[in-house]
Each structure stands twice: as structure tokens, then as C-alpha cells.
Design a protein around this motif. Structure first.
Motif, PDB file in Angstrom:
ATOM      1  N   ALA A  60       0.848  -1.176   0.000  1.00 54.79           N
ATOM      2  CA  ALA A  60       0.000   0.000   0.000  1.00 54.79           C
ATOM      3  C   ALA A  60       0.892   1.237   0.000  1.00 54.79           C
ATOM      4  N   ASP A  61       0.441   2.295  -0.651  1.00 59.84           N
ATOM      5  CA  ASP A  61       1.246   3.508  -0.722  1.00 59.84           C
ATOM      6  C   ASP A  61       1.605   4.033   0.669  1.00 59.84           C
ATOM      7  N   SER A  62       0.705   3.852   1.613  1.00 64.49           N
ATOM      8  CA  SER A  62       0.910   4.402   2.953  1.00 64.49           C
ATOM      9  C   SER A  62       2.042   3.723   3.719  1.00 64.49           C
ATOM     10  N   VAL A  63       2.481   2.548   3.271  1.00 67.18           N
ATOM     11  CA  VAL A  63       3.531   1.831   4.009  1.00 67.18           C
ATOM     12  C   VAL A  63       4.800   1.627   3.194  1.00 67.18           C
ATOM     13  N   LYS A  64       4.795   2.031   1.937  1.00 70.17           N
ATOM     14  CA  LYS A  64       5.975   1.859   1.082  1.00 70.17           C
ATOM     15  C   LYS A  64       7.190   2.516   1.701  1.00 70.17           C
ATOM     16  N   GLY A  65       8.299   1.786   1.700  1.00 72.11           N
ATOM     17  CA  GLY A  65       9.536   2.316   2.262  1.00 72.11           C
ATOM     18  C   GLY A  65       9.664   2.124   3.759  1.00 72.11           C
ATOM     19  N   ARG A  66       8.580   1.699   4.414  1.00 75.12           N
ATOM     20  CA  ARG A  66       8.621   1.488   5.869  1.00 75.12           C
ATOM     21  C   ARG A  66       8.381   0.017   6.244  1.00 75.12           C
ATOM     22  N   PHE A  67       7.564  -0.670   5.484  1.00 73.61           N
ATOM     23  CA  PHE A  67       7.218  -2.061   5.789  1.00 73.61           C
ATOM     24  C   PHE A  67       7.847  -2.994   4.753  1.00 73.61           C
ATOM     25  N   THR A  68       8.179  -4.204   5.207  1.00 74.53           N
ATOM     26  CA  THR A  68       8.716  -5.224   4.296  1.00 74.53           C
ATOM     27  C   THR A  68       8.045  -6.556   4.579  1.00 74.53           C
TER      28      THR A  68
END
Length: 116
Positions: A60-68
Motif C-alpha cells: 500500500a502507498d501508505s507503508v511503502k519504504g517502511r514495511f517489508t
């Protein structure tokens, strides 16, 4: 009967990290699609991240770069590493798996609360 059991939720301060786990009873190799969803109070369940059997991931755009999202086939486990958590990430997180025979399975969820 396939069961999914999530763990790893809890209370964390903004900016903190958590790693969620989802253990699959039965063979994870039969799961062609696995994902994490979340549902905040008063809101609909939403997709967080998915991984398909070939290893392709979507976020989801809201978690890109933070969640894996990742999976360990040897341990029959799906993971969600969550970094730089924000208060808006507060929700119940659910594990989902689609089997190659057509089965669609959900875990019971694990609560994640991000608050100072």
C-alpha cells in the motif's frame, strides 16, 4: 485444515519497529498468495502488503519504504517488518493466504498500537 496464527503485535512508540509473524499449519508451499491486511476501528479492512509465490511484492502507498513483507518457506512463516511506525498504523493486522487448490484462509489478527 489450514490455520494461520499471527503474533508480534503490541504497543510501540511512534518511530519504533515491530515484526509480525504468521505461522501456517500445513505446507506454505501450497500458498500462491500471502498477504497482510489491517483494520482500524470504524474502518474497512485494507491491504497492507502481499507476496506471491514467485517472490513479487506489492505494498500500500501508505507503508511503502517502511514495511517489508517476506516469507520463510522452511519455517512455514510469513513476516511483516514494520519500521518508522506512525499512529495511523494502529490497527488489527491479519494474515491471509490463498492456496493453489482454491482455499482462502485468514488468521484471527494481532493488535498493533502506535502511541506515545
Amino acid at each position: 485444515q489450514v490455520q494461520l496464527v499471527e503474533s508480534g503485535g503490541g504497543l510501540v512508540q511512534p518511530g519504533g519497529s515491530l515484526r509480525l509473524s504468521c505461522v501456517v499449519s500445513g505446507s506454505i508451499f501450497s500458498m500462491i498468495y500471502m498477504g497482510w491486511y489491517r483494520q482500524a476501528p470504524g474502518k474497512e479492512r485494507e491491504l497492507v502488503a502481499v507476496i506471491i509465490s514467485g517472490g513479487t511484492t506489492t505494498y500500500a502507498d501508505s507503508v511503502k519504504g517502511r514495511f517489508t513483507i517476506s516469507r520463510d518457506n522452511a519455517k512455514n512463516t510469513l513476516y511483516l517488518q514494520m519500521n518508522n511506525l506512525k499512529p495511523e498504523d494502529t490497527a488489527v493486522y491479519f494474515c491471509n493466504a490463498h492456496q493453489n487448490t482454491g482455499g482462502n484462509y485468514w488468521g484471527r489478527g494481532t493488535q498493533v498500537t502506535v502511541s506515545s
